[in-house]
Design a protein around this motif. Structure first.
Motif, PDB file in Angstrom:
ATOM      1  N   CYS A  51      14.612   6.168  -3.045  1.00 43.89           N
ATOM      2  CA  CYS A  51      13.941   7.200  -3.821  1.00 43.89           C
ATOM      3  C   CYS A  51      12.431   6.890  -3.783  1.00 43.89           C
ATOM      4  O   CYS A  51      12.008   5.809  -4.176  1.00 43.89           O
ATOM      5  N   LEU A  52      11.642   7.823  -3.255  1.00 46.40           N
ATOM      6  CA  LEU A  52      10.223   7.522  -3.033  1.00 46.40           C
ATOM      7  C   LEU A  52       9.375   7.796  -4.270  1.00 46.40           C
ATOM      8  O   LEU A  52       9.661   8.709  -5.048  1.00 46.40           O
ATOM      9  N   ILE A  53       8.335   6.999  -4.425  1.00 47.84           N
ATOM     10  CA  ILE A  53       7.403   7.185  -5.535  1.00 47.84           C
ATOM     11  C   ILE A  53       6.506   8.382  -5.197  1.00 47.84           C
ATOM     12  O   ILE A  53       5.979   8.448  -4.074  1.00 47.84           O
ATOM     13  N   PRO A  54       6.321   9.333  -6.124  1.00 48.69           N
ATOM     14  CA  PRO A  54       5.437  10.471  -5.809  1.00 48.69           C
ATOM     15  C   PRO A  54       4.026   9.992  -5.454  1.00 48.69           C
ATOM     16  O   PRO A  54       3.548   9.005  -6.018  1.00 48.69           O
ATOM     17  N   HIS A  55       3.396  10.712  -4.530  1.00 53.66           N
ATOM     18  CA  HIS A  55       2.117  10.236  -3.991  1.00 53.66           C
ATOM     19  C   HIS A  55       1.074   9.978  -5.082  1.00 53.66           C
ATOM     20  O   HIS A  55       0.313   9.015  -5.017  1.00 53.66           O
ATOM     21  N   VAL A 103       0.820  -1.218   0.000  1.00 46.27           N
ATOM     22  CA  VAL A 103       0.000   0.000   0.000  1.00 46.27           C
ATOM     23  C   VAL A 103       0.853   1.267   0.000  1.00 46.27           C
ATOM     24  O   VAL A 103       0.352   2.358  -0.247  1.00 46.27           O
ATOM     25  N   THR A 104       2.131   1.130   0.302  1.00 44.87           N
ATOM     26  CA  THR A 104       3.031   2.291   0.280  1.00 44.87           C
ATOM     27  C   THR A 104       4.476   1.810   0.200  1.00 44.87           C
ATOM     28  O   THR A 104       4.799   0.712   0.652  1.00 44.87           O
ATOM     29  N   ASP A 105       5.334   2.638  -0.357  1.00 39.59           N
ATOM     30  CA  ASP A 105       6.765   2.319  -0.342  1.00 39.59           C
ATOM     31  C   ASP A 105       7.453   3.033   0.809  1.00 39.59           C
ATOM     32  O   ASP A 105       8.655   2.890   1.008  1.00 39.59           O
ATOM     33  N   MET A 107      12.560  -3.900  -2.182  1.00 45.04           N
ATOM     34  CA  MET A 107      11.525  -4.723  -1.543  1.00 45.04           C
ATOM     35  C   MET A 107      10.316  -3.901  -1.085  1.00 45.04           C
ATOM     36  O   MET A 107       9.177  -4.339  -1.151  1.00 45.04           O
ATOM     37  N   THR A 108      10.575  -2.665  -0.635  1.00 46.30           N
ATOM     38  CA  THR A 108       9.497  -1.854  -0.070  1.00 46.30           C
ATOM     39  C   THR A 108       8.427  -1.485  -1.108  1.00 46.30           C
ATOM     40  O   THR A 108       7.292  -1.211  -0.751  1.00 46.30           O
ATOM     41  N   GLY A 114       6.884  -1.479   2.104  1.00 42.09           N
ATOM     42  CA  GLY A 114       6.889  -0.376   3.014  1.00 42.09           C
ATOM     43  C   GLY A 114       6.184  -0.732   4.328  1.00 42.09           C
ATOM     44  O   GLY A 114       5.928  -1.894   4.610  1.00 42.09           O
ATOM     45  N   GLU A 115       5.925   0.258   5.085  1.00 43.62           N
ATOM     46  CA  GLU A 115       5.186   0.003   6.318  1.00 43.62           C
ATOM     47  C   GLU A 115       3.731   0.412   6.095  1.00 43.62           C
ATOM     48  O   GLU A 115       3.427   1.602   5.993  1.00 43.62           O
TER      49      GLU A 115
END
Ligand code: SAM
Ligand code: SF4
Length: 325
Positions: free
Chosen positions: A37-41, A19-21, A320-321, A70-71
């Protein structure tokens, strides 16, 4: 609904949804110290889009869903998603994999929303070591309280995921196993997979089992404790169980029953293979339920027979996240 199976006649009934990285920890075996590097929302699937995919998947034969990341609990309003999924006809089991940091806060709400069970990652029982492995600060007690709250509200059995690493936490294998004797603990020892970080700490499950020998003979549990690949055992007269998850030393691909939905809407057929089918763009272009089902069924037909870690073929495209461990 007639049931879904792939081209190797494996029944596919289990969807894991990342559901989230994003994550509030930085475990050494999962993430680099400075994060990823996070995926934009706006590129992350909305809850409505996840619901849409789950509905189509349920019509094809998916009956079990696990939320991960992710968490997952850092994403706002997760109980709302659980409730949306629990109303889908055909989905009879919704579970969550979490690092436990926010479990105390959300366990009751998640249970009310329809969550059945939780798996909590717990690699050590020593506070300082916990902080070092997760690169967090003073969080072991928070996680242990979260686990207790989850038990109290009935998110059971709570299973504990323990990645075993040589020279880092392997001296606690016996301590974890001992907890299963008097307490209703369900500990799963996981082999470290070669994602990102240094894997010189890898220990095969055969060695973990060898270290447990002084505690007595492990008796196989013949009933299913989950939907996954763990093999479960019990120490003599123990209340809890000990599981082994062996993605590296003994792959379990022949019994793989799962699909993964990444946080940015790709259907991934194998955790350890890069192939993905994009669902986000079709969803955002208004794909019909019938077309979505067709796309998912076609993707399932291309599920690879097995991963190739043993031949050193590693997935390259994502941490993995994003895929959801
Ligand atoms: N944040 C949640 C958590 O930690 O439980 C859910 C996501 S995490 C990626 C899911 C599971 O993957 C955790 O149990 C974690 O221990 C496991 N995991 C992460 N990296 C791993 C690796 N390199 N090898 C084996 N298991 C790993
Ligand atoms: Fe976060 Fe879970 Fe990865 Fe640890 S294992 S960094 S808690 S996603």
């Amino acid at each position: 609904m007639t049931g879904l199976s792939d081209s190797f006649q494996r029944p596919i009934n289990y969807l894991r949804v990342s559901v989230t990285d994003r994550c509030n920890m930085r475990c050494v075996y999962c993430m680099p110290a400075d994060g990823i590097c996070l995926i934009p929302h706006q590129e992350i699937l909305s809850y409505e889009e996840i619901q849409h995919v789950a509905e189509a998947a349920a019509e094809l034969g998916i009956s079990k869903v696990r939320l991960t990341g992710g968490e997952p609990l850092v994403r706002l309003g997760l109980p709302k998603l659980v409730q949306m999924l629990s109303r889908i006809e055909g989905i009879d089991d919704i579970a969550l994999t979490t690092n436990g940091m926010l479990l105390g806060r959300y366990a009751a709400e998640l249970k009310m929303a329809g969550l059945r069970r939780v798996n909590v990652s717990l690699d050590t029982l020593k506070p300082e070591r916990f902080d070092a492995i997760t690169r967090s600060s003073d969080k072991l007690s928070v996680v242990l309280e979260g686990i207790e709250t989850a038990r109290k509200v009935g998110l059971t059995p709570v299973k504990l995921n323990t990645v075993v690493m040589a020279g880092i936490n392997d001296d606690e294998i016996v301590d974890f196993a001992r907890q299963t004797i008097d307490e209703d603990w369900h500990v799963r020892f996981i082999e470290q997979m070669p994602f990102g970080a240094d894997t010189s700490s890898f220990i095969p499950a055969s060695e973990i089992r060898r270290r447990l020998e002084p505690l007595g003979e492990l008796e196989p549990c013949h009933y299913a404790i989950g939907n996954g690949p763990a093999k479960y055992f019990r120490l003599p007269n123990a209340k809890g169980t000990i599981g082994f998850i062996t993605p590296v030393s003994e792959h379990f691909c022949f019994q793989c029953n799962r699909l993964r939905l990444t946080s940015d809407g790709k259907l991934r057929l194998c955790l350890l293979a890069d192939d993905e089918i994009d669902l986000k763009q079709p969803l955002r272009q208004g794909i019909s339920q019938a077309e979505l089902k067709e796309l998912i069924a076609k993707a399932v037909a291309s599920k690879p027979e097995r991963h190739h870690l043993a031949e050193n073929h590693l997935p390259h495209n994502r941490p993995m996240t994003q895929v959801g461990g």
